[in-house]
Design a protein around this motif. Structure first.
Motif, PDB file in Angstrom:
ATOM      1  N   TYR A  93       0.258  -6.260  -7.207  1.00  0.00           N
ATOM      2  CA  TYR A  93      -0.816  -5.730  -6.376  1.00  0.00           C
ATOM      3  C   TYR A  93      -2.109  -6.462  -6.702  1.00  0.00           C
ATOM      4  CZ  TYR A  93      -3.566  -2.082  -4.007  1.00  0.00           C
ATOM      5  OH  TYR A  93      -4.390  -1.385  -3.157  1.00  0.00           O
ATOM      6  N   GLN A 125      -1.126  -4.303 -11.154  1.00  0.00           N
ATOM      7  CA  GLN A 125      -2.209  -5.231 -10.792  1.00  0.00           C
ATOM      8  C   GLN A 125      -1.930  -6.646 -11.308  1.00  0.00           C
ATOM      9  OE1 GLN A 125      -6.345  -4.578 -11.612  1.00  0.00           O
ATOM     10  NE2 GLN A 125      -6.134  -2.383 -11.346  1.00  0.00           N
ATOM     11  N   PRO A 160     -12.554  -1.282   0.167  1.00  0.00           N
ATOM     12  CA  PRO A 160     -11.264  -0.838   0.696  1.00  0.00           C
ATOM     13  C   PRO A 160     -10.507   0.101  -0.254  1.00  0.00           C
ATOM     14  CG  PRO A 160     -11.249  -3.220   0.224  1.00  0.00           C
ATOM     15  CD  PRO A 160     -12.634  -2.740  -0.001  1.00  0.00           C
ATOM     16  N   GLU A 219       1.827   6.523  -6.905  1.00  0.00           N
ATOM     17  CA  GLU A 219       0.771   7.455  -7.328  1.00  0.00           C
ATOM     18  C   GLU A 219       1.199   8.909  -7.079  1.00  0.00           C
ATOM     19  OE1 GLU A 219      -2.734   4.109  -6.924  1.00  0.00           O
ATOM     20  OE2 GLU A 219      -2.817   5.815  -5.566  1.00  0.00           O
ATOM     21  N   GLN A 242      -6.503   8.714  -0.016  1.00  0.00           N
ATOM     22  CA  GLN A 242      -5.111   9.000   0.365  1.00  0.00           C
ATOM     23  C   GLN A 242      -4.367   9.690  -0.782  1.00  0.00           C
ATOM     24  OE1 GLN A 242      -3.577   5.086   1.257  1.00  0.00           O
ATOM     25  NE2 GLN A 242      -3.635   5.475   3.448  1.00  0.00           N
ATOM     26  N   GLU A 269       0.840  -1.204   0.000  1.00  0.00           N
ATOM     27  CA  GLU A 269       0.000   0.000   0.000  1.00  0.00           C
ATOM     28  C   GLU A 269       0.875   1.254   0.000  1.00  0.00           C
ATOM     29  OE1 GLU A 269      -3.178   0.602  -0.456  1.00  0.00           O
ATOM     30  OE2 GLU A 269      -3.633  -1.499  -0.657  1.00  0.00           O
ATOM     31  N   SER A 298      -7.968   4.126  -0.268  1.00  0.00           N
ATOM     32  CA  SER A 298      -6.706   4.292  -0.992  1.00  0.00           C
ATOM     33  C   SER A 298      -6.774   5.479  -1.952  1.00  0.00           C
ATOM     34  CB  SER A 298      -6.369   3.021  -1.780  1.00  0.00           C
ATOM     35  OG  SER A 298      -6.324   1.921  -0.914  1.00  0.00           O
ATOM     36  N   VAL A 342      -5.982  -6.517  -6.526  1.00  0.00           N
ATOM     37  CA  VAL A 342      -7.141  -5.648  -6.288  1.00  0.00           C
ATOM     38  C   VAL A 342      -8.330  -6.519  -5.921  1.00  0.00           C
ATOM     39  CG1 VAL A 342      -8.693  -3.923  -7.277  1.00  0.00           C
ATOM     40  CG2 VAL A 342      -6.298  -3.929  -7.912  1.00  0.00           C
ATOM     41  N   LYS A 343      -8.875  -6.249  -4.760  1.00  0.00           N
ATOM     42  CA  LYS A 343     -10.024  -7.051  -4.286  1.00  0.00           C
ATOM     43  C   LYS A 343     -11.268  -6.786  -5.115  1.00  0.00           C
ATOM     44  CE  LYS A 343      -8.513  -7.451   0.459  1.00  0.00           C
ATOM     45  NZ  LYS A 343      -8.514  -6.803   1.754  1.00  0.00           N
ATOM     46  N   ARG A 403       2.357   1.594  -3.411  1.00  0.00           N
ATOM     47  CA  ARG A 403       1.331   2.079  -4.351  1.00  0.00           C
ATOM     48  C   ARG A 403       1.142   3.581  -4.204  1.00  0.00           C
ATOM     49  NH1 ARG A 403      -3.131   4.044  -3.539  1.00  0.00           N
ATOM     50  NH2 ARG A 403      -3.210   3.322  -1.392  1.00  0.00           N
ATOM     51  N   LEU A 404       1.039   4.038  -2.948  1.00  0.00           N
ATOM     52  CA  LEU A 404       0.832   5.465  -2.709  1.00  0.00           C
ATOM     53  C   LEU A 404       2.041   6.281  -3.193  1.00  0.00           C
ATOM     54  CD1 LEU A 404      -1.175   7.492  -1.543  1.00  0.00           C
ATOM     55  CD2 LEU A 404      -0.158   7.153   0.704  1.00  0.00           C
ATOM     56  N   LEU A 410      -5.921   1.640  -8.835  1.00  0.00           N
ATOM     57  CA  LEU A 410      -7.232   1.059  -8.543  1.00  0.00           C
ATOM     58  C   LEU A 410      -8.310   1.506  -9.521  1.00  0.00           C
ATOM     59  CD1 LEU A 410      -6.857   1.676  -4.761  1.00  0.00           C
ATOM     60  CD2 LEU A 410      -6.783  -0.527  -5.871  1.00  0.00           C
TER      61      LEU A 410
END
Lengths: 116, 152
Positions: A113, A77, B36, A13, B43, A6, B40, A115-116, A9-10, B69
């Motif tokens: 990653y 992903q 979820p 981004e 953020q 996470e 993200s 992704v749910k 990923r942040l 995402l």
């Protein structure tokens, strides 16, 4: 999902935001405080450091290396057991492990990653 | 490409409840992502705001970002009657919010093109003082269509 992935990923981004801000098209939009001044660079470095501090140095150097090599796609992903970066078919066990731990693609090295 | 093709009535909320930047962004994100992943996205948007507010003045803000995402360019609109302190360029509260989210890489860089079009439409919207005219999501899309046709 691990917090390590996470954070990565942040970080990626955030790097995309910085990359966009540097472009002429973005600069023409006239958003506040984003002109490439020394103040902005200082602020961007400070905000990026807040994220990099949370990353293990070894992982960070891996991140920077992949970023340099592939020009901006570090965390990708997993799409139906395929790496979303190089599109190689991943071993099922690896594709499954990325749901719970930090794993890299055995071919391109990008972080996987789920992704749910 | 036009904005009206990206605008969906279910992604337009003309009655945002939040009074703080983070609350409003959360409401906006909820229109494009649930579960979820929503946290993200929030953020990422907040990190962008740390670099300088996306409040472009005259009551308009255009929060934006790219995220893993997101599969395709997404647009959502929110409006707050009371206004939200957004640290905007003119220090005035923001009433209209255009949220733009895109994947890390998008074909033809539609993301920046869309940002530009949204900025243009918002300029027209504020110039004509039509921010509060639309009463429904459909009316809002209709107004954007009219403004887009005029600047084409």
């Amino acid at each position: 999902m691990t917090s390590k992935i996470e954070t990565l990923r942040l970080l990626e981004e955030f790097d995309h935001i910085l990359r966009d801000i540097e472009t002429e098209d973005y600069q023409a939009l006239g958003f506040k405080d984003t002109k490439p001044s020394s103040e902005f660079i200082k602020l961007a470095e400070k905000e990026r450091a807040k994220l990099t501090r949370k990353v293990d140095p070894r992982l960070l150097s891996q991140y920077e290396r992949i970023m340099k090599r592939y020009g901006g796609r570090v965390v990708v992903q997993v799409i139906r057991e395929f790496c979303g970066g190089c599109y190689i078919k991943l071993p099922s066990e690896l594709a499954s492990r990325c749901r719970t731990e930090l794993v890299s693609c055995p071919n391109c090295g990008r972080f996987l990653y789920y992704v749910k | 490409m036009n904005l009206t093709s990206l605008l969906k009535p279910e992604r337009i909320n003309l009655d945002l409840k939040g009074r703080k930047k983070a609350d409003v962004l959360k409401e906006m994100v909820a229109m494009v992502k649930t579960g979820p992943g929503a946290e993200s996205l929030l953020q990422t948007l907040l990190k962008r705001e740390e670099l300088g507010s996306t409040g472009i003045g005259k009551g308009v803000a255009i929060p934006h970002g790219r995220s893993l995402l997101i599969d395709k360019l997404e647009l959502a609109v929110g409006r707050s009657t009371k206004g939200v302190e957004f640290d905007a360029i003119d220090k005035k509260p923001a009433h209209l919010f255009f949220l733009i989210m895109a994947p890390p890489q998008d074909r033809g860089n539609q993301y920046l093109i869309t940002l530009g079009r949204v900025a243009m439409v918002c300029q027209e919207l504020t110039k004509k003082k039509q921010l509060f005219d639309p009463k429904t999501a459909e009316e809002f899309i209709g107004l954007v269509q009219t403004l887009e046709d005029a600047i084409r």
